[in-house]
Design a protein around this motif. Structure first.
Motif: not given
Length: 827
Positions: A734-761
């Motif tokens: 997400p930090s790579w997209s600091v210039g675009s809030f919309e892009r940051f928000a999208s990447e943030f939620l993707r990483w949120d899913q990766v860590f949430a379900f990656g940790s559960h798996l």
């Protein structure tokens, strides 16, 4: 001199107490020659004592053929009551004896010690080997045998002398004398090991008439510096104990000796202890008035290091002396006797095979193995009894806090304290196991000796990768760099990239600072919620739908009996933290704590897997109403301002979820746990399958909706994989997209899913690894991991989590530890 008979291995037993008679009965059945010497003029005297018999020793008595007679002479225990000094209940009545019977096949009973001795004596066919009026005064030890000399001048020669002569064992004293030159430090230490910090008056009252007691009741009174215990039997008989803390610690040579006048003074000091309160109730003084036999004694505690030397071994209280509070002293003596006879039987078998008498070194090695097999459990009983003694006497601030705050919430304090002690018990290896012992819901298991799940430190170190994910996720998902951009969006007044200039909702709960914070968090959902980024919208909808699987599992885990008094009981707390910090940051914490605190050994009792159905049955309705419904509304509500209202509402879903679950459980469902844990430990299994399976099907459907919606061209595996890549896989930090809030928000939620379900798996992999270690995962670890890896792209992480969790549930419900003694394993 009574010499050895022919070439048979021979044992002399000193003491015809619980351990001594158990040894005699077991040796007879093993075909080992023995003689038992008792200093009294009778084997089973009435000394006013009572004793509890629990499943760990009941199974051994059953093997000996004594359990049926002992059970007839004892009172089966029914309900445990825990009270304070005024007789008020400090916890709900505990019907755990019925649970213990369901778990092990054996109930718990209490009766006169004399009746237990008579029952064991009745299992011995040849009574001529039991000699009374034989006080041991000396022991001669040499390379070829051991000679026991009695005060009447008689002597007995054998291969092995066993001291089962109590806490002040003459045999142990002689063993110390013989061993001191070789092991001076151990002997010196053992001589100072027995202490007494409390005394105890025990008695039997007859003709007690109170409408507030009934047969099978057990009342324990916790009080500062003193306590009391009563067991109610038929016909107004009450076995009772009173206890108080002494002014100092006494040691051998300084132990107090009490007279009848001392006992009366004890009652004068403590007769006001309330056993049962109110009109028709009882105090200790009331029981004293009906008492027919009593005795006041110091209660010694000791864990001796030297159990054997040369041709001498000790058993029972002579090597491990526990306080009576846990009721396991006699049971532990029976277990130790069984383990010792197993070792003796191996020596006798070796002699029969080789035709050569065992040497001193061979006997010493066999006795060392006997000690290794019993020492952990025996010392564990001494330690557990000591802790309970201090708790019941409310010694120290910790004990007072326990009684006031913790004990009321430990509804089954006794069975959970005793369970591992019960099922890890020793048995007689050379006799068949009774069918009764193979049919319980918590099978006997000889490896359940070292505590549940082994070392917590080892588990913590093994699970450190889960904990590391917390810090990695926190770093990757750090939203601080775009805080000013989020604030600019919130303060801009209208949703960016929306032609209709939809106004931003700034107030919903009418708490200014709170509304401002939620409005700031809401901005991260705008690209997905309003569809300005279609891929992010599909990802978010699939992610949150997957979250319904996770939430349902968390709520089932919170209602599980094995989760009592652990953080797993607080799913909404973790969810609330997830709303603030990101689920991807909080989920690894949950997974780490769950793995650390709920090892697979904790589920050795089938009822520990069971959930409280009044709570768990309300989980999916609550998730649907408080989590999914407002989420789908915020995604699909036709009015764009209305979507923001639903978003404000959904942000607090952990609060609404808790309220809905509480309401559904209270209004629509009944409390049935008391019967479920005993008669229906699998009651919730089909509902689990329906709830988690149903929401997993929904998650898989939404996953494919998101994948198909992102396909640039029709058909083909390549198109599917491209869609999965574009929709769900982060394209950078997400930090790579600091210039675009919309892009940051999208990447943030993707990483949120990766860590949430990656940790559960990963958490599931840890749980399956646990089951593999104890032989419950017949499919193998590699196959299980490969199947999980295939399922993730096929049905999505949420459905994979649901399928994996249900598979684990099936294993817990249908398979047992590799060392569990069941009808199937014994066959």
């Amino acid at each position: 001199m009574d010499g050895t008979k022919g070439d048979r291995f021979r044992v002399v037993i000193s003491g015809a107490g619980v351990a001594g008679l158990t040894l005699a009965s077991a040796l007879e059945k093993a075909g080992v020659d023995y003689v038992l010497l008792e200093r009294r003029d009778e084997v089973a005297p009435q000394i006013g004592a009572s004793i509890g018999i629990f499943p760990c020793s009941a199974r051994i008595l059953d093997q000996l053929g004594a359990w049926k007679d002992v059970k007839k002479l004892c009172e089966p225990l029914q309900v445990f009551y825990s009270r304070n000094g005024k007789g008020q209940l400090v916890a709900t009545p505990d019907r755990s004896p019925r649970l213990m019977q369901a778990r092990t096949g054996y109930g718990s009973a209490w009766g006169e010690r004399q009746n237990l001795l008579k029952g064991i004596l009745g299992s011995i066919k040849d009574r001529s080997r039991i000699l009374v009026n034989k006080k041991v005064v000396d022991v001669k030890h040499d390379a070829d045998g051991v000679t026991v000399i009695c005060d009447d001048g008689s002597s007995y020669r054998a291969d092995l002398l066993v001291g089962a002569d109590g806490a002040y064992s003459k045999t142990r004293q002689k063993m110390w004398e013989l061993a001191e030159s070789e092991k001076p430090e151990i002997v010196r230490s053992d001589k100072d090991r027995m202490t007494a910090e409390h005394n105890c008056i025990f008695g039997i009252a007859k003709g007690v008439d109170s409408p507030k007691i009934k047969a099978g009741d057990v009342n324990t009174t916790y009080d500062i510096g003193r306590c009391a215990l009563t067991i109610i039997a038929d016909n107004g008989t009450v076995y009772w104990f009173g206890q108080e803390r002494l002014g100092r610690t006494h040691r051998v040579g300084d132990m107090p000796r009490y007279t009848d006048d001392d006992a009366r003074a004890f009652i004068a000091r403590n007769g006001d202890i309330v056993i049962v309160p109110g009109t028709g109730g009882l105090t200790l003084a009331d029981l004293w008035a009906k008492t027919v036999t009593f005795r006041l004694v110091p209660i010694e505690e000791a864990k001796f290091n030297l159990w054997h030397w040369g041709r001498i071994a000790c058993a029972g209280d002579s090597v491990h002396k526990a306080t009576p509070n846990l009721g396991l002293g006699g049971n532990s003596a029976i277990e130790t006797a069984a383990a010792l006879v197993n070792a003796i039987n191996r020596l006798a078998d070796a002699q029969n095979t080789t035709g050569r008498r065992p040497t001193v070194a061979e006997i010493d090695a066999a006795m060392a193995q006997y000690q290794r097999e019993r020492v952990v459990r025996a010392m564990g009983v001494v330690d557990a009894s000591a802790r309970l003694t201090r708790l019941q006497n409310m010694r120290g601030l910790g004990a007072k806090l326990f009684v006031k705050f913790v004990r009321p919430r430990l509804t089954e304090f006794l069975p959970e304290t005793l369970s591992n002690t019960m099922v890890g018990a020793a048995k007689l290896d050379f006799l068949p196991l009774p069918k009764t012992s193979l049919t319980g819901t918590m099978p006997f298991n000889p490896t359940m000796n070292d505590g549940v799940g082994g070392s917590k430190l080892h588990r913590m170190l093994f699970a450190l990768p889960l904990l590391a994910l917390v810090f990695i996720a926190g770093s990757v998902m750090d939203a601080t760099p775009v805080g000013h951009l989020a604030a600019a969006v919130r303060d801009g007044g209208v949703i960016p990239s929306i032609r209709d200039h939809v106004p931003i909702l700034r107030s919903f709960y009418h708490i200014p600072s709170f509304d401002d914070f939620l409005a700031l968090v809401n901005t991260f959902f705008y690209p997905s919620m309003f569809g300005t980024d279609p891929a992010a919208r599909r990802q978010m909808i699939s992610f949150i739908t997957d979250g319904a699987v996770l939430q349902t599992i968390w709520h089932f885990e919170s209602a599980r009996r094995a989760s009592l008094l652990t953080p797993m009981q607080l799913p909404n707390f973790f969810s609330l933290l997830g709303q603030v910090l990101g689920l991807g940051v909080v989920a690894p914490v949950y997974c780490f704590l769950h793995y650390l605190l709920t090892p697979v050994e904790l589920f050795s009792a089938l009822d520990r897997r069971l959930t409280n159905t009044r709570v768990s049955y309300a989980s999916l309705p609550a998730v649907l109403l408080a989590y999914l419904l407002p989420f789908y509304a915020l995604c699909f509500w036709p009015n764009l301002v209305g979507r923001q209202c639903w978003l404000f509402l959904w942000q607090l879903y952990p609060v609404w979820l808790a309220l809905v679950r509480w309401g559904v459980s209270k209004v629509c469902l009944k409390e049935t746990m008391d019967m479920d844990k005993i008669q229906r430990p699998l009651k919730d299994l089909n509902v689990m399958k329906g709830y988690v399976g149903g929401v997993s099907v929904l998650a898989a459907g939404v996953w494919w909706w998101a994948v198909l919606g992102g396909m640039q061209q029709a058909g083909g595996l390549a198109a599917v994989l491209t869609s999965v890549w574009n929709t769900f896989v982060p394209h950078g930090l997400p930090s790579w997209s600091v210039g675009s809030f919309e892009r940051f928000a999208s990447e943030f939620l993707r990483w949120d899913q990766v860590f949430a379900f990656g940790s559960h798996l990963a958490w599931l992999a840890y749980l399956f690894w646990d089951m593999r270690k104890v032989g419950m995962l017949g499919e193998g670890m590699l196959k299980t991991v490969i199947l999980g890896a295939v399922l993730v792209p096929l049905v999505g992480p949420g459905a994979t989590l649901g399928i994996g969790w249900l598979f684990r549930e099936h294993i817990l419900a249908t398979r047992r530890h590799k060392d569990a003694l069941t009808l199937e394993s014994v066959r």
